[in-house]
Design a protein around this motif. Sequence first.
Motif, PDB file in Angstrom:
ATOM      1  N   VAL A 183       0.827  -1.374   0.002  1.00  0.00           N
ATOM      2  CA  VAL A 183      -0.238   0.134   0.118  1.00  0.00           C
ATOM      3  C   VAL A 183       0.895   1.230   0.150  1.00  0.00           C
ATOM      4  CG1 VAL A 183      -0.147  -0.078   2.384  1.00  0.00           C
ATOM      5  CG2 VAL A 183      -1.961   1.028   1.208  1.00  0.00           C
ATOM      6  N   PHE A 184       0.265   2.116  -0.512  1.00  0.00           N
ATOM      7  CA  PHE A 184       1.268   3.473  -0.593  1.00  0.00           C
ATOM      8  C   PHE A 184       0.989   4.325   0.840  1.00  0.00           C
ATOM      9  CE2 PHE A 184       3.143   3.470  -4.568  1.00  0.00           C
ATOM     10  CZ  PHE A 184       2.422   2.928  -5.561  1.00  0.00           C
ATOM     11  N   GLU A 185       1.941   5.009   1.041  1.00  0.00           N
ATOM     12  CA  GLU A 185       1.931   5.845   2.341  1.00  0.00           C
ATOM     13  C   GLU A 185       0.517   6.909   2.020  1.00  0.00           C
ATOM     14  OE1 GLU A 185       5.283   8.385   2.886  1.00  0.00           O
ATOM     15  OE2 GLU A 185       5.036   8.330   5.131  1.00  0.00           O
ATOM     16  N   GLU A 186       0.075   6.932   2.989  1.00  0.00           N
ATOM     17  CA  GLU A 186      -1.142   7.960   3.338  1.00  0.00           C
ATOM     18  C   GLU A 186      -2.541   7.420   2.623  1.00  0.00           C
ATOM     19  OE1 GLU A 186      -0.649  12.009   2.292  1.00  0.00           O
ATOM     20  OE2 GLU A 186       1.107  12.114   3.674  1.00  0.00           O
ATOM     21  N   ALA A 187      -2.413   6.159   2.304  1.00  0.00           N
ATOM     22  CA  ALA A 187      -3.679   5.204   1.542  1.00  0.00           C
ATOM     23  C   ALA A 187      -4.363   4.704   2.810  1.00  0.00           C
ATOM     24  CB  ALA A 187      -3.426   4.477   0.571  1.00  0.00           C
ATOM     25  N   PRO A 188      -5.555   4.227   2.766  1.00  0.00           N
ATOM     26  CA  PRO A 188      -6.258   3.288   3.812  1.00  0.00           C
ATOM     27  C   PRO A 188      -5.752   1.965   3.667  1.00  0.00           C
ATOM     28  CG  PRO A 188      -7.592   3.996   2.253  1.00  0.00           C
ATOM     29  CD  PRO A 188      -6.525   4.677   1.952  1.00  0.00           C
ATOM     30  N   VAL A 189      -5.868   1.160   4.696  1.00  0.00           N
ATOM     31  CA  VAL A 189      -5.574  -0.296   4.501  1.00  0.00           C
ATOM     32  C   VAL A 189      -6.727  -0.983   5.227  1.00  0.00           C
ATOM     33  CG1 VAL A 189      -3.969  -0.459   6.630  1.00  0.00           C
ATOM     34  CG2 VAL A 189      -3.712  -2.031   4.599  1.00  0.00           C
ATOM     35  N   GLU A 190      -6.912  -2.322   4.914  1.00  0.00           N
ATOM     36  CA  GLU A 190      -7.732  -3.280   5.673  1.00  0.00           C
ATOM     37  C   GLU A 190      -6.801  -4.419   5.628  1.00  0.00           C
ATOM     38  OE1 GLU A 190     -12.242  -4.047   5.963  1.00  0.00           O
ATOM     39  OE2 GLU A 190     -11.617  -5.551   4.407  1.00  0.00           O
TER      40      GLU A 190
ATOM     41  N   HIS B 109       1.469   5.246   7.493  1.00  0.00           N
ATOM     42  CA  HIS B 109       2.709   5.506   7.417  1.00  0.00           C
ATOM     43  C   HIS B 109       3.641   4.359   7.150  1.00  0.00           C
ATOM     44  CE1 HIS B 109       0.907   8.366  10.718  1.00  0.00           C
ATOM     45  NE2 HIS B 109       0.539   8.897   9.518  1.00  0.00           N
ATOM     46  N   ILE B 110       4.897   4.913   6.655  1.00  0.00           N
ATOM     47  CA  ILE B 110       6.136   4.184   6.334  1.00  0.00           C
ATOM     48  C   ILE B 110       6.334   3.274   7.695  1.00  0.00           C
ATOM     49  CG2 ILE B 110       8.566   3.889   5.895  1.00  0.00           C
ATOM     50  CD1 ILE B 110       6.974   4.452   3.471  1.00  0.00           C
ATOM     51  N   SER B 111       6.153   3.773   8.848  1.00  0.00           N
ATOM     52  CA  SER B 111       6.784   3.132   9.979  1.00  0.00           C
ATOM     53  C   SER B 111       5.407   2.034  10.300  1.00  0.00           C
ATOM     54  CB  SER B 111       6.626   4.097  10.941  1.00  0.00           C
ATOM     55  OG  SER B 111       5.407   4.694  11.085  1.00  0.00           O
ATOM     56  N   ASP B 112       4.564   1.839   9.711  1.00  0.00           N
ATOM     57  CA  ASP B 112       3.661   0.812   9.953  1.00  0.00           C
ATOM     58  C   ASP B 112       4.081  -0.547   9.023  1.00  0.00           C
ATOM     59  OD1 ASP B 112       0.776   3.101   9.642  1.00  0.00           O
ATOM     60  OD2 ASP B 112       1.631   2.354  11.302  1.00  0.00           O
ATOM     61  N   THR B 113       4.975  -0.460   8.442  1.00  0.00           N
ATOM     62  CA  THR B 113       5.515  -1.639   7.906  1.00  0.00           C
ATOM     63  C   THR B 113       6.002  -2.574   8.714  1.00  0.00           C
ATOM     64  OG1 THR B 113       6.363  -0.384   5.951  1.00  0.00           O
ATOM     65  CG2 THR B 113       7.476  -2.417   6.110  1.00  0.00           C
TER      66      THR B 113
ATOM     67  N   ARG C 132       2.073  -9.627   6.050  1.00  0.00           N
ATOM     68  CA  ARG C 132       3.115  -8.423   5.691  1.00  0.00           C
ATOM     69  C   ARG C 132       2.587  -7.539   5.032  1.00  0.00           C
ATOM     70  NH1 ARG C 132       8.089  -7.672   6.719  1.00  0.00           N
ATOM     71  NH2 ARG C 132       8.080  -9.889   7.617  1.00  0.00           N
ATOM     72  N   LEU C 133       2.376  -6.300   5.880  1.00  0.00           N
ATOM     73  CA  LEU C 133       1.918  -4.784   5.347  1.00  0.00           C
ATOM     74  C   LEU C 133       3.367  -4.056   5.115  1.00  0.00           C
ATOM     75  CD1 LEU C 133      -0.214  -2.921   4.941  1.00  0.00           C
ATOM     76  CD2 LEU C 133       0.283  -1.787   7.337  1.00  0.00           C
ATOM     77  N   ALA C 134       3.487  -3.868   3.493  1.00  0.00           N
ATOM     78  CA  ALA C 134       4.484  -3.139   3.117  1.00  0.00           C
ATOM     79  C   ALA C 134       4.067  -1.640   2.507  1.00  0.00           C
ATOM     80  CB  ALA C 134       5.138  -3.679   1.894  1.00  0.00           C
ATOM     81  N   VAL C 135       4.497  -0.614   3.284  1.00  0.00           N
ATOM     82  CA  VAL C 135       3.889   0.547   3.092  1.00  0.00           C
ATOM     83  C   VAL C 135       4.925   1.217   2.104  1.00  0.00           C
ATOM     84  CG1 VAL C 135       3.273   3.164   3.964  1.00  0.00           C
ATOM     85  CG2 VAL C 135       2.797   0.808   5.310  1.00  0.00           C
ATOM     86  N   ARG C 136       4.735   1.692   0.980  1.00  0.00           N
ATOM     87  CA  ARG C 136       5.749   2.414  -0.002  1.00  0.00           C
ATOM     88  C   ARG C 136       5.480   3.777  -0.095  1.00  0.00           C
ATOM     89  NH1 ARG C 136       3.789  -1.658  -4.837  1.00  0.00           N
ATOM     90  NH2 ARG C 136       4.579  -3.758  -4.143  1.00  0.00           N
TER      91      ARG C 136
END
Lengths: 114, 115
Positions: free
Chosen positions: A13-20, A82-86, A109-113
């Motif tokens: 997911v990209f930074e600042e996007a929502p995630v589920e 945020h990136i730190s949520d990776t 695994r959540l990968a924030v880009r």
Amino acid sequence: AQSVTQLDSQVPVFEEAPVELRCNYSSSVSVYLFWYVQYPNQGLQLLLKYLSGSTLVKGINGFEAEFNKSQTSFHLRKPSVHISDTAEYFCAVTLRGSGDKLTFGTGTRLAVRP
Amino acid sequence: SQTIHQWPATLVQPVGSPLSLECTVEGTSNPNLYWYRQAAGRGLQLLFYSVGIGQISSEVPQNLSASRPQDRQFILSSKKLLLSDSGFYLCAWSYGLAGERDTQYFGPGTRLTVL
């Protein structure tokens, strides 16, 4: 016996996007539900838990999860990552009153880009 | 506040050597204690849990054993390590009281590599 299914092994997911992050469980009796986060080479940190009461549970770092008994789900959400949520995220379930056996999903695994 | 310690943080051992991992909890009494193993790319597997001194329940038959010599100390051991024992070992505790006992709190883990 209870079981937990995390269908998504990886979620980019990209930074600042929502995630589920999805979590489904199976159990014939009432359960307690948990989400844990694991940063690389660290232990598990409790994000949030559902024991009883309101089905919408708010946790640390801006995460929340909703317990849906009819769909036997406990999906984790965050409106802006945020990136730190990776990290690796684990859903877990235990039978009410047992306390002794947490059953974990295989993790997402959540990968924030950026 | 409660804290949980594990040591060593990392360990590299040859096949056939013995193992001893230690976990201690501070700030609470009579906790329930747990050992988990996390293999690469897999979820957590409960190995042992204890509800009191000298009381150990094993979840998975294997060449590992656990002991609880003191109220807040939990030890994971092996007489002869196998390659398949490699993994990340996590200790956890929960309150030994009704109500909160179902929430488990984890230590920082020990990374074990068996060569």
